[in-house]
Design a protein around this motif. Sequence first.
Motif, short mmCIF file in Angstrom:
data_model
loop_
_atom_site.label_atom_id
_atom_site.label_comp_id
_atom_site.label_asym_id
_atom_site.label_seq_id
_atom_site.Cartn_x
_atom_site.Cartn_y
_atom_site.Cartn_z
N SER B 56 0.93 -1.14 0.03
CA SER B 56 0.02 -0.08 -0.03
C SER B 56 0.74 1.12 -0.16
O SER B 56 0.21 2.24 0.15
CB SER B 56 -0.90 -0.07 1.32
OG SER B 56 -0.07 -0.11 2.33
N ASP B 57 2.01 1.14 -0.08
CA ASP B 57 3.16 2.47 0.19
C ASP B 57 3.72 2.79 -0.98
O ASP B 57 4.91 3.19 -1.07
CB ASP B 57 3.99 2.22 1.29
CG ASP B 57 4.65 1.13 1.25
OD1 ASP B 57 4.55 0.07 0.42
OD2 ASP B 57 5.74 0.95 1.91
N LYS B 59 5.13 4.47 -4.18
CA LYS B 59 5.19 6.03 -4.63
C LYS B 59 4.93 6.07 -6.08
O LYS B 59 4.55 7.32 -6.41
CB LYS B 59 6.70 6.70 -4.13
CG LYS B 59 6.90 6.54 -2.65
CD LYS B 59 6.13 7.57 -2.00
CE LYS B 59 6.59 7.26 -0.30
NZ LYS B 59 6.00 6.18 0.41
N SER B 61 3.11 5.90 -9.79
CA SER B 61 1.63 6.04 -10.25
C SER B 61 1.42 4.78 -10.72
O SER B 61 1.96 4.01 -11.23
CB SER B 61 1.46 7.50 -11.01
OG SER B 61 2.03 7.10 -12.25
N GLY B 88 -10.47 6.82 -9.88
CA GLY B 88 -9.19 7.41 -8.92
C GLY B 88 -8.15 8.01 -10.05
O GLY B 88 -8.44 7.65 -11.14
N SER B 89 -7.09 8.27 -9.47
CA SER B 89 -6.25 8.99 -10.31
C SER B 89 -4.90 7.92 -10.56
O SER B 89 -4.37 7.29 -9.92
CB SER B 89 -5.40 10.13 -9.59
OG SER B 89 -4.30 10.64 -10.40
N ALA B 92 -1.76 9.68 -9.57
CA ALA B 92 -1.10 10.07 -8.29
C ALA B 92 -0.36 8.64 -7.75
O ALA B 92 -0.71 7.53 -8.36
CB ALA B 92 -2.40 10.14 -7.54
N SER B 95 0.08 4.97 -3.47
CA SER B 95 0.13 4.80 -2.13
C SER B 95 -1.36 5.61 -1.61
O SER B 95 -1.97 5.42 -0.65
CB SER B 95 1.46 5.29 -1.19
OG SER B 95 1.53 6.90 -1.73
N GLU B 96 -1.92 6.17 -2.58
CA GLU B 96 -3.09 7.18 -2.28
C GLU B 96 -4.43 6.36 -2.84
O GLU B 96 -5.48 6.83 -2.66
CB GLU B 96 -3.03 8.41 -2.95
CG GLU B 96 -1.81 9.39 -2.45
CD GLU B 96 -1.90 10.78 -3.24
OE1 GLU B 96 -2.81 11.14 -3.97
OE2 GLU B 96 -0.83 11.46 -2.93
N SER B 98 -7.24 3.46 -2.82
CA SER B 98 -8.00 2.63 -1.99
C SER B 98 -7.53 1.19 -2.08
O SER B 98 -6.69 0.76 -3.27
CB SER B 98 -9.22 2.51 -2.35
OG SER B 98 -9.65 2.26 -3.53
#
Lengths: 210, 221
Positions: B56-57, B59, B61, B88-89, B92, B95-96, B98
């Motif tokens: 989940s971490d 960095k 995209s 979602g993006s 991005a 990690s951001e 869901s």
Amino acid sequence: MISLVRYLAADVLRGQRYLAPLLVFLGVLGMLFASDAGQPLEAYSGSAALLYPIAAWMAVVVATSEDVVRREITVVSAGGWSRVLTAAALVAVLFAFAMALLAAVWPVVTNPHPYTAGQFFVGLGAHTVCALLGVGVGLMFARPVFDSIGRTVLAVFGVVVLTYPLGRATPLGWVLDALGHNRSSLSVLWAGVVGVALVSAAVVVGARRA
Amino acid sequence: MLRDLTLEVSGLVVLTGANGTGKSTLLKIAAGVLKPSTGRVVRPASVGYVPERFPSDVKMSASSYLAHMGRVRGAAANDVLERLGFVGSLTAPMSELSKGNAQKVALAQAFLAADVLVLDEPWTGLDPAAATELVSLLEDRTALVSDHEGHLASATRVDLAGGHVTIELSRVVGLDALEALEGVRSVLSRGSSARVVVAPDRSDQVLAEALRLGCSVRSVR
């Protein structure tokens, strides 16, 4: 292999953990050459000695940039551990070579003593060798050889610290001795051979251990 | 430890079995992450793998990650993200995202593989629509999948434990001797404890051997 190297390099740059060794390197390099650092090759000895632990640190950063699970996906996508570990070693060597180049150029610009092209290339070679030795040590104790980052840090730190007092008994000592006496030497070339062998051995050991 | 297992994956094959019976380990071996201690795995060139938990971490995209994975595989982009309803993006950091959307990215990279998919609990975190779509994506594919929830009803099923007895041991000694016993299907050791999964008709012998070796038996079920 090139696409794998690009991916791993992009992941390292995105993760920003490379900044810590890079900033320490730049900071100490700035201090080393803040005033007259001596004759050309002699001046290189400090930065070459510095590059050895920094390259080891950077190699650990590269080797552990992906977490364990994402590394598993990369291994499957790339077709095996050997390819991924070879690519990671290449990325670590590329980072190390960039730092070696910077360290070789820096005193040419800042040191009051003039540098010949030959002295510059001897210095670049010596820095590259020290960087290779550092990369080899870093990769030898990083994942997947050691799973725990704590063990990795202790092992790399231990080896790096032990290397200096051993002086000319180590390949690093051969390089620093040659630079310290302001002369080029075949021993630098042999130390380079040891460095390449160390990096290759780290890849082989990692692939067997994984 | 898994023993005496021959598995030929053709079409959809679902692995089932209780926790600790070695499903994830077998999938890692099948994908090429782990090496078997004995035996061999013959796999095609292009294998796609989804682990049990996608990190989940990350960095990087999603779009960058998938582009890199496509280049590493030499594969063209697919429409798996769209079909699974990714929202979602894409630009991005992952990690951001869901948990469900990160799982969709993990699935999209696996589907870049041309030959075989190895998926460990691929429905984790997916919404019902995406879960249904994943079932249809898997039609006509060759895949080895662990599936607790019965999404792939028509697939060939391989139960790693079958009928089994689970023996929980503490103060374990002689683990090698236990592993070598007939009827032992898997051994999961943690420090001085171990969980041993045994064929029902051999559980008495394994239990007796464990006690003879000096192990303490915490439970048998």
